[in-house]
Scaffold this motif. Structure first.
Motif, PDB file in Angstrom:
ATOM      1  N   VAL A  48       5.982 -12.245   3.357  1.00 46.65           N
ATOM      2  CA  VAL A  48       4.384 -12.103   4.495  1.00 46.65           C
ATOM      3  C   VAL A  48       3.324 -12.021   3.192  1.00 46.65           C
ATOM      4  CG1 VAL A  48       2.504 -10.440   6.452  1.00 46.65           C
ATOM      5  CG2 VAL A  48       5.049 -11.614   6.471  1.00 46.65           C
ATOM      6  N   ALA A  49       4.014 -10.193   2.541  1.00 51.85           N
ATOM      7  CA  ALA A  49       2.944 -10.193   1.453  1.00 51.85           C
ATOM      8  C   ALA A  49       3.681  -8.514   0.523  1.00 51.85           C
ATOM      9  CB  ALA A  49       2.200  -9.329   2.111  1.00 51.85           C
ATOM     10  N   ALA A  50       3.080  -8.259  -0.547  1.00 49.30           N
ATOM     11  CA  ALA A  50       4.071  -8.037  -1.750  1.00 49.30           C
ATOM     12  C   ALA A  50       2.488  -6.959  -2.202  1.00 49.30           C
ATOM     13  CB  ALA A  50       5.051  -9.179  -2.723  1.00 49.30           C
ATOM     14  N   GLY A  55      -0.052  -0.683  -7.357  1.00 50.02           N
ATOM     15  CA  GLY A  55      -1.016  -0.801  -5.758  1.00 50.02           C
ATOM     16  C   GLY A  55      -1.666  -1.987  -6.343  1.00 50.02           C
ATOM     17  N   GLY A  56      -1.714  -1.863  -7.700  1.00 52.04           N
ATOM     18  CA  GLY A  56      -3.030  -2.929  -8.372  1.00 52.04           C
ATOM     19  C   GLY A  56      -2.973  -4.200  -8.107  1.00 52.04           C
ATOM     20  N   ILE A  57      -1.651  -4.990  -7.914  1.00 60.42           N
ATOM     21  CA  ILE A  57      -1.444  -6.097  -7.501  1.00 60.42           C
ATOM     22  C   ILE A  57      -1.013  -6.492  -6.258  1.00 60.42           C
ATOM     23  CG2 ILE A  57      -0.090  -8.310  -8.516  1.00 60.42           C
ATOM     24  CD1 ILE A  57      -0.435  -6.268 -11.124  1.00 60.42           C
ATOM     25  N   THR A  58      -1.231  -7.190  -5.591  1.00 57.22           N
ATOM     26  CA  THR A  58      -0.997  -7.397  -4.187  1.00 57.22           C
ATOM     27  C   THR A  58      -0.764  -9.281  -3.896  1.00 57.22           C
ATOM     28  OG1 THR A  58      -3.099  -7.683  -3.537  1.00 57.22           O
ATOM     29  CG2 THR A  58      -1.740  -5.557  -3.340  1.00 57.22           C
ATOM     30  N   ALA A  59       0.004  -9.616  -3.099  1.00 56.65           N
ATOM     31  CA  ALA A  59      -0.032 -11.651  -3.036  1.00 56.65           C
ATOM     32  C   ALA A  59       0.280 -11.303  -0.946  1.00 56.65           C
ATOM     33  CB  ALA A  59       1.448 -11.789  -3.224  1.00 56.65           C
ATOM     34  N   ILE A 104       5.875  -7.975  -8.756  1.00 55.85           N
ATOM     35  CA  ILE A 104       6.014  -8.505  -7.498  1.00 55.85           C
ATOM     36  C   ILE A 104       6.868 -10.141  -7.163  1.00 55.85           C
ATOM     37  CG2 ILE A 104       4.466  -6.708  -6.606  1.00 55.85           C
ATOM     38  CD1 ILE A 104       1.782  -9.338  -6.637  1.00 55.85           C
ATOM     39  N   THR A 105       7.447 -10.025  -6.038  1.00 55.09           N
ATOM     40  CA  THR A 105       8.191 -11.492  -6.033  1.00 55.09           C
ATOM     41  C   THR A 105       7.763 -11.513  -4.470  1.00 55.09           C
ATOM     42  OG1 THR A 105      10.513 -11.775  -5.813  1.00 55.09           O
ATOM     43  CG2 THR A 105       9.933 -10.078  -5.252  1.00 55.09           C
ATOM     44  N   ARG A 106       8.372 -12.450  -3.878  1.00 54.91           N
ATOM     45  CA  ARG A 106       8.363 -13.735  -2.921  1.00 54.91           C
ATOM     46  C   ARG A 106       9.581 -13.389  -1.997  1.00 54.91           C
ATOM     47  NH1 ARG A 106       3.383 -16.907  -2.073  1.00 54.91           N
ATOM     48  NH2 ARG A 106       2.461 -15.283  -3.219  1.00 54.91           N
ATOM     49  N   PHE A 107      10.451 -12.990  -3.079  1.00 53.21           N
ATOM     50  CA  PHE A 107      11.784 -13.875  -3.009  1.00 53.21           C
ATOM     51  C   PHE A 107      12.883 -13.275  -2.364  1.00 53.21           C
ATOM     52  CE2 PHE A 107      11.408 -18.230  -4.495  1.00 53.21           C
ATOM     53  CZ  PHE A 107      10.759 -17.860  -5.685  1.00 53.21           C
TER      54      PHE A 107
END
Length: 124
Positions: A48-50, A55-59, A104-107
């Protein structure tokens, strides 16, 4: 070890909003990037999100862009998922997860620490 506890789930009508929170405790939680995942009945768990350690980088996953926002408090102990314009297809159990990876990673496999999940149900 990091312990994660989610809160904020519930029943909401389509078009409504919810804010999920994930309280992290344990070893230096600011050293962990955080993520939100969800799993609907009969479906695989999905990203969903990372958010990065600072806190400066989001996805945000494409289906949620423009509707969901991830953030963390200044103490870096709580991560939030603000969900707006909710749709029935957003119905799922939402999980918070933590990783010591530097980016950050979405895996799913990159996250060793998981909360118990919180149910979000969106009625049409």
């Amino acid at each position: 070890q990091v312990q994660l506890v989610e809160a904020g789930g519930g029943l909401v009508q389509a078009g409504g909003s919810l804010r999920l929170s994930c309280l992290a405790s344990g070893r230096t939680v600011s050293d962990y990037a955080m993520g939100w995942f969800r799993q609907a009945p009969g479906k695989e768990r999905e990203f969903v999100a990372a958010i990065s350690r600072s806190g400066g980088i989001t996805a945000i996953a494409d289906p949620m862009k423009g509707r969901f926002t991830i953030s963390r408090d200044s103490a870096k102990t709580t991560v939030y998922l603000q969900m707006n314009s909710l749709k029935p297809e957003d119905t799922a159990v939402y999980f918070c997860a933590a990783t010591s990876m530097r980016w950050i990673t979405r895996f799913i496999a990159d996250y060793p620490y998981w909360g118990q999940g919180t149910q979000v149900t969106v009625s049409s």
